[in-house]
Design a protein around this motif. Sequence first.
Motif, PDB file in Angstrom:
ATOM      1  N   ARG A 351       0.732  -1.253  -0.064  1.00 22.56           N
ATOM      2  CA  ARG A 351       0.095   0.074   0.087  1.00 22.56           C
ATOM      3  C   ARG A 351       0.916   1.165  -0.093  1.00 22.56           C
ATOM      4  NH1 ARG A 351      -5.131   0.736   0.204  1.00 22.56           N
ATOM      5  NH2 ARG A 351      -5.545  -1.322   0.926  1.00 22.56           N
ATOM      6  N   LYS A 352       2.158   1.151   0.820  1.00 23.48           N
ATOM      7  CA  LYS A 352       3.042   2.327   0.683  1.00 23.48           C
ATOM      8  C   LYS A 352       3.526   2.559  -0.733  1.00 23.48           C
ATOM      9  CE  LYS A 352       4.435   2.005   5.410  1.00 23.48           C
ATOM     10  NZ  LYS A 352       5.517   1.481   6.521  1.00 23.48           N
ATOM     11  N   ILE A 353       3.836   1.437  -1.386  1.00 21.43           N
ATOM     12  CA  ILE A 353       4.320   1.405  -2.807  1.00 21.43           C
ATOM     13  C   ILE A 353       3.091   2.020  -3.669  1.00 21.43           C
ATOM     14  CG2 ILE A 353       4.902   0.204  -4.869  1.00 21.43           C
ATOM     15  CD1 ILE A 353       6.291  -1.871  -2.917  1.00 21.43           C
ATOM     16  N   ALA A 354       1.749   1.690  -3.308  1.00 25.72           N
ATOM     17  CA  ALA A 354       0.663   2.280  -4.296  1.00 25.72           C
ATOM     18  C   ALA A 354       0.549   3.768  -4.072  1.00 25.72           C
ATOM     19  CB  ALA A 354      -0.502   1.666  -3.839  1.00 25.72           C
ATOM     20  N   GLU A 355       0.915   4.286  -2.827  1.00 27.14           N
ATOM     21  CA  GLU A 355       0.666   5.798  -2.450  1.00 27.14           C
ATOM     22  C   GLU A 355       1.911   6.479  -2.906  1.00 27.14           C
ATOM     23  OE1 GLU A 355       0.893   5.724   1.801  1.00 27.14           O
ATOM     24  OE2 GLU A 355      -1.190   5.131   2.058  1.00 27.14           O
ATOM     25  N   ARG A 356       3.101   5.723  -3.010  1.00 25.47           N
ATOM     26  CA  ARG A 356       4.337   6.429  -3.790  1.00 25.47           C
ATOM     27  C   ARG A 356       4.286   6.543  -5.166  1.00 25.47           C
ATOM     28  NH1 ARG A 356      10.258   6.571  -3.835  1.00 25.47           N
ATOM     29  NH2 ARG A 356      10.838   6.145  -5.746  1.00 25.47           N
ATOM     30  N   ARG A 357       3.449   5.368  -5.805  1.00 25.91           N
ATOM     31  CA  ARG A 357       3.371   5.806  -7.273  1.00 25.91           C
ATOM     32  C   ARG A 357       2.243   6.988  -7.594  1.00 25.91           C
ATOM     33  NH1 ARG A 357       2.801  -0.532  -9.578  1.00 25.91           N
ATOM     34  NH2 ARG A 357       5.162  -1.316  -9.207  1.00 25.91           N
ATOM     35  N   VAL A 358       1.225   7.124  -6.855  1.00 31.11           N
ATOM     36  CA  VAL A 358       0.143   7.934  -7.109  1.00 31.11           C
ATOM     37  C   VAL A 358       0.746   9.197  -6.892  1.00 31.11           C
ATOM     38  CG1 VAL A 358      -1.995   8.796  -6.313  1.00 31.11           C
ATOM     39  CG2 VAL A 358      -1.768   6.172  -6.506  1.00 31.11           C
ATOM     40  N   ARG A 359       1.541   9.252  -5.713  1.00 35.40           N
ATOM     41  CA  ARG A 359       2.159  10.783  -5.554  1.00 35.40           C
ATOM     42  C   ARG A 359       3.287  11.295  -6.627  1.00 35.40           C
ATOM     43  NH1 ARG A 359       4.475   9.381  -1.144  1.00 35.40           N
ATOM     44  NH2 ARG A 359       2.655   9.722   0.329  1.00 35.40           N
ATOM     45  N   LEU A 360       3.882  10.294  -7.268  1.00 34.68           N
ATOM     46  CA  LEU A 360       4.741  10.881  -7.912  1.00 34.68           C
ATOM     47  C   LEU A 360       3.980  11.080  -9.275  1.00 34.68           C
ATOM     48  CD1 LEU A 360       7.852   8.397  -7.108  1.00 34.68           C
ATOM     49  CD2 LEU A 360       7.862  10.744  -6.806  1.00 34.68           C
ATOM     50  N   GLY A 361       3.157  10.050  -9.377  1.00 30.38           N
ATOM     51  CA  GLY A 361       2.561  10.333 -10.750  1.00 30.38           C
ATOM     52  C   GLY A 361       1.735  11.786 -10.854  1.00 30.38           C
ATOM     53  N   LEU A 362       1.078  12.231  -9.854  1.00 31.53           N
ATOM     54  CA  LEU A 362       0.495  13.388  -9.729  1.00 31.53           C
ATOM     55  C   LEU A 362       1.293  14.462  -9.806  1.00 31.53           C
ATOM     56  CD1 LEU A 362      -2.130  12.736  -6.848  1.00 31.53           C
ATOM     57  CD2 LEU A 362      -2.672  12.705  -9.636  1.00 31.53           C
ATOM     58  N   VAL A 363       2.659  14.409  -9.128  1.00 32.56           N
ATOM     59  CA  VAL A 363       3.804  15.301  -9.412  1.00 32.56           C
ATOM     60  C   VAL A 363       4.175  15.580 -10.712  1.00 32.56           C
ATOM     61  CG1 VAL A 363       5.912  15.878  -8.445  1.00 32.56           C
ATOM     62  CG2 VAL A 363       4.278  15.106  -6.793  1.00 32.56           C
ATOM     63  N   LEU A 364       4.598  14.231 -11.233  1.00 37.74           N
ATOM     64  CA  LEU A 364       4.872  14.331 -12.577  1.00 37.74           C
ATOM     65  C   LEU A 364       4.222  14.903 -13.467  1.00 37.74           C
ATOM     66  CD1 LEU A 364       6.986  11.060 -12.775  1.00 37.74           C
ATOM     67  CD2 LEU A 364       7.840  13.198 -12.594  1.00 37.74           C
ATOM     68  N   SER A 365       3.010  14.715 -13.365  1.00 42.64           N
ATOM     69  CA  SER A 365       1.837  15.083 -14.110  1.00 42.64           C
ATOM     70  C   SER A 365       1.749  16.689 -14.040  1.00 42.64           C
ATOM     71  CB  SER A 365       0.540  14.446 -13.873  1.00 42.64           C
ATOM     72  OG  SER A 365      -0.465  14.864 -14.712  1.00 42.64           O
ATOM     73  N   GLU A 366       1.777  17.066 -12.962  1.00 39.56           N
ATOM     74  CA  GLU A 366       1.602  18.473 -12.656  1.00 39.56           C
ATOM     75  C   GLU A 366       2.833  19.235 -13.280  1.00 39.56           C
ATOM     76  OE1 GLU A 366      -0.701  21.747 -11.080  1.00 39.56           O
ATOM     77  OE2 GLU A 366      -0.935  19.633 -11.210  1.00 39.56           O
ATOM     78  N   ILE A 367       3.963  18.698 -13.214  1.00 38.81           N
ATOM     79  CA  ILE A 367       5.206  19.443 -13.955  1.00 38.81           C
ATOM     80  C   ILE A 367       5.128  19.508 -15.390  1.00 38.81           C
ATOM     81  CG2 ILE A 367       7.602  19.035 -13.989  1.00 38.81           C
ATOM     82  CD1 ILE A 367       7.767  17.907 -11.219  1.00 38.81           C
ATOM     83  N   GLY A 368       4.827  18.171 -15.686  1.00 40.24           N
ATOM     84  CA  GLY A 368       4.440  18.084 -17.271  1.00 40.24           C
ATOM     85  C   GLY A 368       3.468  19.150 -17.819  1.00 40.24           C
ATOM     86  N   GLU A 369       2.299  19.304 -17.076  1.00 39.04           N
ATOM     87  CA  GLU A 369       1.281  20.210 -17.597  1.00 39.04           C
ATOM     88  C   GLU A 369       1.681  21.661 -17.494  1.00 39.04           C
ATOM     89  OE1 GLU A 369      -3.312  21.372 -16.046  1.00 39.04           O
ATOM     90  OE2 GLU A 369      -2.335  19.259 -15.678  1.00 39.04           O
ATOM     91  N   LYS A 370       2.212  21.931 -16.235  1.00 38.90           N
ATOM     92  CA  LYS A 370       2.773  23.380 -16.170  1.00 38.90           C
ATOM     93  C   LYS A 370       3.769  23.718 -17.132  1.00 38.90           C
ATOM     94  CE  LYS A 370       0.379  24.453 -12.294  1.00 38.90           C
ATOM     95  NZ  LYS A 370       0.825  24.363 -10.977  1.00 38.90           N
ATOM     96  N   ASN A 371       4.535  22.737 -17.541  1.00 45.24           N
ATOM     97  CA  ASN A 371       5.687  23.252 -18.311  1.00 45.24           C
ATOM     98  C   ASN A 371       5.502  22.618 -19.963  1.00 45.24           C
ATOM     99  OD1 ASN A 371       7.902  24.232 -16.842  1.00 45.24           O
ATOM    100  ND2 ASN A 371       7.174  22.363 -15.426  1.00 45.24           N
ATOM    101  N   GLU A 372       3.990  22.483 -20.115  1.00 40.30           N
ATOM    102  CA  GLU A 372       3.505  22.120 -21.569  1.00 40.30           C
ATOM    103  C   GLU A 372       4.404  20.977 -22.053  1.00 40.30           C
ATOM    104  OE1 GLU A 372       3.651  25.819 -23.417  1.00 40.30           O
ATOM    105  OE2 GLU A 372       1.901  26.864 -22.509  1.00 40.30           O
ATOM    106  N   ILE A 373       4.869  20.042 -21.368  1.00 37.84           N
ATOM    107  CA  ILE A 373       5.452  18.984 -22.119  1.00 37.84           C
ATOM    108  C   ILE A 373       4.311  18.016 -22.534  1.00 37.84           C
ATOM    109  CG2 ILE A 373       6.695  16.753 -21.493  1.00 37.84           C
ATOM    110  CD1 ILE A 373       8.105  18.452 -18.972  1.00 37.84           C
ATOM    111  N   GLN A 374       4.457  17.606 -23.778  1.00 39.93           N
ATOM    112  CA  GLN A 374       3.624  16.732 -24.470  1.00 39.93           C
ATOM    113  C   GLN A 374       4.127  15.611 -25.258  1.00 39.93           C
ATOM    114  OE1 GLN A 374       1.604  19.672 -27.198  1.00 39.93           O
ATOM    115  NE2 GLN A 374       0.065  20.467 -25.433  1.00 39.93           N
ATOM    116  N   VAL A 375       3.298  14.439 -25.469  1.00 33.91           N
ATOM    117  CA  VAL A 375       3.829  13.373 -26.309  1.00 33.91           C
ATOM    118  C   VAL A 375       3.499  13.562 -27.717  1.00 33.91           C
ATOM    119  CG1 VAL A 375       3.699  10.950 -26.832  1.00 33.91           C
ATOM    120  CG2 VAL A 375       3.696  11.786 -24.210  1.00 33.91           C
TER     121      VAL A 375
END
Length: 455
Positions: A351-375
Motif C-alpha cells: 500500500r505504501k508503494i501504491a501511495e508512492r506511485r500515485v504521489r509521484l504520478g500526480l507530481v510528474l503530471s503537474e510538472i509536465g502540465e505546468k511546463n507544457e510537456i507533450q507526447v
Amino acid sequence: MQVTETLSDGLKRELKVVIPADELAGRLDTYLEDLKSKVRIKGFRPGKVPAAHLKRLYGRQAMAEIVSNMLNETTTKAVEDRSERPALQPEVDLSDDDAQKVLEGEIDLTYTMTYEVLPEIEIGKFDDIEIERPIVEISDEGVMEQVEQIAESNRPFEAKTGKTPKAEDGDRVTMSYVGKIDGVPFDGGADENGQLVLGSGRFIPGFEEQLVGVKKGEEKVVTVSFPEDYQAEHLAGKEATFDVTVKEIEAPGELKVDDEFAKGLGLESLDKLKEIVRGQIEGQFGQATRQKVKRQLLDKLDERFDFALPEKLVENEFENIWRQVENDMARSGKSFADEDTNEEATKADYRKIAERRVRLGLVLSEIGEKNEIQVTDEELQRAMYEQVRQYPGQEQQVFDYFKKTPAALAGLRAPIYEDKVVDYLLELAKVTDKVVTKEDLLKADEEDEDAAEKA
C-alpha cells in the motif's frame, strides 16, 4: 439544473443534482418530434404519427436514453462549473425506484454524485536537486573481452579422431536425449540433435559432468535434479533422468580473432566489430545508468512532496499491485510464511508503494502540465510500432486494438510522458558524474531491482 454541495471534506466532494421533470418532458417532446419524421408505422403516413401514439410505443425507451445523456452532461457540467479536477469519473447514486418514476415522468431526476478532486500541488524549483550519475568508462580491453566471448561462441569444432575418443571438458557433444520424471517424458525435455560444449554450464547442474568420458555411439542415463528456482515451475526441484545417445564428439578448433573472423560474421573488419561491440556495451551501461539516475530523482521528489492523496486512486493502484503479487505467488507456489512475513504486513508494504506511485504520478503530471510537456504523435506512433513488431503476422490486429482501445493507447503514452518530464527535471538538477566499475553499476541495478518497482 440545481446543484447543491452536500459534502466537502478534504479531497472528497458530494453534490446533489436536481433536473426538473418538465425539463425532461421537454426533451422527450423534442426527441419524439424528431422521431416522427423518421419512424415508419403501419397505418400512418410518414410524419403523421400522433405524438401520443409515439409516446406510448417509444416514450419509455426514449426517456431512458435522455436520462442517460442527462446524467453524463450534468455530472460533467457540475464539475466544470466548480472549476474542479476529479481524480476519477464521479460516481452517481440513483435508486432503482426513483429511476423507474423518472422514466414514467412522475418525479424530478434527483441524484447524488460523489468524487475526489486532485490535490493542489505547489511545484517550486528543482535546481537544488543533486543527482550523482554513475558511469562506466569503457576500455579497449573491455571491448576486446566481449569480442573474444563472441568469438568463443563461434569457435570451430572438429571431429575427434582416434580409436575410441572420449569426451573431455571443452569438447562439443552432439546427442539425442529424452528427459523423464518418474519414468514419464516431459514437455521440452527432448532433442534429436542437441549440442553441448562440456564445461559451458548451459545445461542443468550436474548434467555435463556425467558426459565427461563418454564415447561416440554410447548410451547413457543421466540423473539430475532441477534447481528449486527453475523457471518451469512444474519441473522446479524435481529429479529427472535423461536417456542420452552420443552421436558425435568434437574437439575445439583453433580460434583467431582477426579481420577474417569479422568477415565471417558479415562485417568488413575486426575494427568494425569492435565498434559495434562498444556501442552495445554503451547501450547496456547507458540503460543501467538511466535507471539509477531516474531512481534517485524519483526518491528526491518523493521526499520533497507530501500531500493528501485521492483514496480511490490509491486503492485502484494497490489492487493492481496486489493482483500481480497474488498471481506471482500462485505461479511460484510460495506463501507469505516462505517470505518470512504475513499477508497483513505485506499488504501494508505494497500500500505504501501504491501511495508512492500515485504521489509521484500526480507530481510528474503537474510538472509536465505546468511546463507544457507533450507526447507527439510521432513518438506515440514509434511506441506503437515497437509493440507491433513483437507480434509478427498479427500486425493489423495489434494496430486495430490500439485504435479501438483508448486505455491501451494511454498505456503507451504514459511512460513516454514520464520519461520526458524526467529529462526536463534532469536538465534543471545538478547532475555530477561518478566513474564506477561495471560490476558496481550492474550490481547496484540488481540490488535495486525490487526497489525500482516502487517508482
